[in-house]
Design a protein around this motif. Sequence first.
Motif: not given
Lengths: 256, 207
Positions: B87-88, B95, B103
């Motif tokens: 996701e990040e 993103e 993450r």
Amino acid sequence: MALAKRIIPCLDVKDGKVVKGVNFVGLKDAGDPVELAKIYRDQGADELLFLDISASIESRKTRVDLARNVAKVLDIPFTIGGGISSVEDARMVLSNGADKVSVNTSAVENPSLVSELADVFGQQCVVVAIDAKRSKEAPCGFTVCTFGGSHDSLVDAISWAKEVEKRGAGEILLTSIDRDGTKKGYDVELTSLLGSKVSLPVIASGGCGKIEHFLEILSGPHAADAALAASVFHYGTLTVMQVKEYLSENKINVRI
Amino acid sequence: MRKIQILDYGSGNLFSIENALKQSDSIEVQVSSELTESVDGLVLPGVGSFSSAQKILTRNKDRILDAVKSRKLPLLGICLGMQLLFEESEEGTGEGLKLFKGRVKRFSPKEESMKIPHMGWNTINLDSSDSTFCKGLRSGEWTYYVHSYFPVPEDAKVVRAWTQYGSERFASIVESENILGTQFHPEKSQATGAKLISNFVSLVAGN
């Protein structure tokens, strides 16, 4: 298991041929880079370093050929150093198969080169080679030498190591000019001092003459993360596998 | 002939992954910074800086997601490329592809001997016997790493192998149907890496 300590044969390359200098002078021919790369891979080398010491204007082309020819046969990482003084020089060898570039004199003369390389290619590609020698002039006791060890930049080795870490270097290749070519063993004092001051992986280089020297530099507090050697391998005194088996018997984690 | 595309972020060594994929006679390999509609497999390589990769990725994001979801395009992310599947990341503000939940975080050394980046050879510990991607692999095999960040998958079921570095245990192989990732560099991991690449090529070739 955990991260293994690495054994890295170093091949000095001049005009496309492998040579090894003693204290960086008195060169002697020792073979074809691609053939040697294959031999060392088969012996269990964890990585290889090619140091291009040619000074000719043709060197950029020979570096590209070297990268390409070695990358075709090698399924372990390799670094090319020597004569890399710009992002473009680095791009030429990285896009032709080298995994990392090593910079030395050009970085001391222009420290922003380290940041530029890290920004463009990523930290993982950037090895900063530090040639250090004992000096009363430097606060830490060691200064950084440039031009293959022939010139003392008077820069303090530890402050330089900290600066390249801040600028995004991925690894430090630390060569002891005092020990290089002497076969008296790696410079433990220099290596552990630098290892205690930066959190980057450190490859120790210079002075390896026998198998015990590998154990000495790869064990203890602030030990090196990798050991680089040339002559002991090139002249067949030791094979990489002999070194790794010896280290393994002495409780050092190596890839066998 | 089936085609595999390597997404070119514009920096770094793509030669080695290209060379590794080309060991198979059954596929063609192409390198481009734009996803071509007709490809049968896609590799997000593990070289280049995060920002350069993200720029190219953003441009191709919709096309990649569409191909991966609607026609089940086999996708292999390597190192940074694997992190981009999440996701990040703590490494940047943009993103990722969000194909996996979780993450990407930075190693935070709790002991002095834990250097950053995690650089060199480390072993994998397989977590699942039921994996197409990891067919032929065994726990304890050596793989080559260079990274300061690692993804933390929310869903442990996608993790096929773990690797221990200092006090940190991180996911080194992830797999979910046609989406595969390795935190290490298979193209630099000798026989173990060659097996993974060959398994990916088989998936692309449909056998």
